[in-house]
Design an enzyme around this catalytic site. Sequence first.
Site, short mmCIF file in Angstrom:
data_model
loop_
_atom_site.label_atom_id
_atom_site.label_comp_id
_atom_site.label_asym_id
_atom_site.label_seq_id
_atom_site.Cartn_x
_atom_site.Cartn_y
_atom_site.Cartn_z
N PRO A 32 0.86 -1.19 0.00
CA PRO A 32 0.00 0.00 0.00
C PRO A 32 0.89 1.24 0.00
CG PRO A 32 0.00 -1.08 2.17
CD PRO A 32 0.88 -1.90 1.28
N SER A 34 0.24 5.33 0.04
CA SER A 34 -0.69 6.44 0.07
C SER A 34 -0.33 7.45 -1.02
CB SER A 34 -0.61 7.08 1.46
OG SER A 34 -1.53 8.09 1.55
N GLN A 86 -6.31 -1.77 2.72
CA GLN A 86 -5.64 -1.49 3.99
C GLN A 86 -6.39 -0.40 4.75
OE1 GLN A 86 -2.05 0.83 4.67
NE2 GLN A 86 -1.08 -0.99 5.53
N CYS A 116 2.42 3.18 9.86
CA CYS A 116 2.54 4.55 9.32
C CYS A 116 3.21 5.46 10.36
CB CYS A 116 1.16 5.08 8.93
SG CYS A 116 1.26 6.75 8.28
N LYS A 155 0.44 -5.00 8.89
CA LYS A 155 1.70 -4.48 8.35
C LYS A 155 2.28 -3.52 9.39
CE LYS A 155 3.66 -2.16 4.29
NZ LYS A 155 3.92 -0.80 4.79
N ARG A 241 8.91 1.60 -2.45
CA ARG A 241 9.42 2.75 -3.20
C ARG A 241 10.06 2.34 -4.52
NH1 ARG A 241 13.06 5.36 1.21
NH2 ARG A 241 13.19 3.13 1.68
C1 LIG Z 1 4.77 7.58 -0.64
C2 LIG Z 1 4.61 6.47 0.36
C3 LIG Z 1 3.35 6.13 0.79
C4 LIG Z 1 3.17 5.08 1.69
N1 LIG Z 1 1.91 4.72 2.08
C5 LIG Z 1 1.72 3.64 2.87
C6 LIG Z 1 0.41 3.18 3.20
O1 LIG Z 1 -0.60 3.75 2.79
N2 LIG Z 1 0.31 2.08 4.00
C7 LIG Z 1 1.41 1.41 4.48
O2 LIG Z 1 1.27 0.42 5.17
N3 LIG Z 1 2.65 1.83 4.17
C8 LIG Z 1 2.83 2.90 3.37
N4 LIG Z 1 4.10 3.27 3.03
C9 LIG Z 1 5.24 2.46 3.47
C10 LIG Z 1 5.60 1.41 2.40
O3 LIG Z 1 4.52 0.55 2.13
C11 LIG Z 1 6.81 0.57 2.84
O4 LIG Z 1 6.50 -0.08 4.03
C12 LIG Z 1 8.07 1.41 3.01
O5 LIG Z 1 8.21 2.34 1.96
C13 LIG Z 1 9.32 0.53 3.10
O6 LIG Z 1 9.61 -0.12 1.91
P1 LIG Z 1 10.74 0.44 0.87
O7 LIG Z 1 11.99 0.68 1.67
O8 LIG Z 1 10.88 -0.67 -0.14
O9 LIG Z 1 10.18 1.69 0.31
C14 LIG Z 1 4.30 4.36 2.18
C15 LIG Z 1 5.57 4.72 1.75
C16 LIG Z 1 5.74 5.76 0.85
C17 LIG Z 1 7.13 6.12 0.40
#
Ligand SMILES: Cc1cc2nc3c(=O)[nH]c(=O)nc-3n(C[C@H](O)[C@H](O)[C@H](O)COP(=O)(O)O)c2cc1C
Length: 335
Positions: A32, A34, A86, A116, A155, A241
Amino acid sequence: MSNRLSPALASKLATPLQIGSVVLESRVLQSPLSGVTDLVFRRLVRRYAPKSMIYTEMVSAKEIHHLQTLPQLMEIAPGEEPISIQLFDCRPDFMAEAAQKAVAEGALTIDINMGCPVNKITKKGGGSSLLRQPEVAEAIVKTVVDAVEVPVTVKTRLGWDDDQITILDFARRMEASGASMLTLHARTRAQGYQGTARWEWIAKVKKVLSIPVIANGDIFSVEAAIACLSQTGADGVMCSRGTLGYPFLVGEIDHFLRTGQVLPPPSIKARLQCGKEHLQGLWEYKGQRGIIQSRKHMAWYCKGFPGAAELRDKLSRIESLEQGYQLIDRAIFNY
Ligand SMILES: Cc1cc2nc3c(=O)[nH]c(=O)nc-3n(C[C@H](O)[C@H](O)[C@H](O)COP(=O)(O)O)c2cc1C
């Protein structure tokens, strides 16, 4: 990084992933995000990853409780399965009510956001602040599990900060409360998105749980997925990301787990073409609001090729679909 999995791990990862009563044909999930994982983005991810679980943006259970109509964030298009919605909040009754509505919309599982880090959310007791209120987190999971037939998943992160890495206890509590899967973003709340993800904690959590554990954090490539899966023994990986401006990633990792082959990366032309489709989709789905939202996406598509910085700069200021088309078409023509 090696691009090999041990034979034993490769054969385990080629089997379906069981989340409670749900069986997934892919062990690579789209997280997910946002402001990102709307219906338009999900359609692009789905094209390359037909079997992967894809998550909606997080949706406020409080908003669902108070609104007459469901938020657009919850809209699911036909053919989007497998998809999960979610939810976030700290009130078990609101979460249960929202979960029932999410299931009616077509969610195959309900995911609860306990990770979050954003102040606006944590101040009100949601997201990662639940790591500091494990009893509330337990009550949420139990109440939602009782309210819906579909699996409920969590999560979360390692803990609030380095002095409070509580995940081992927390994860056990989530499983005991009825969660069918745990996705672990291997950073603390205090880390935000800084520093490297501490995958060693995923390995520790995997050892104490029976439910599937999905690794999240710094999965930016097939090689990273292989390294993470090898180091942690996790049951799958969730990309975040790494998919910004690159909806190919989930499919690329899935392809590797299925075949042992690394796909050639998409050409610059293919990436720009994908960006153009993304822009068109946002315009069709959200109108002018979609154009404004598209700016950040278009900037993410413009990476790693000559002239990318200039194109990025121009695309991040577009006011109309035509303006975006002109810029992208010109760039495509040049490659
Ligand atoms: C722009 C953005 C929006 C995100 N929105 C959510 C979200 O809505 N729900 C959630 O559980 N995590 C959210 N996350 C966290 C990511 O799902 C993930 O857990 C986090 O980026 C770590 O993974 P990465 O290092 O591969 O980016 C968000 C992260 C980013 C950068």
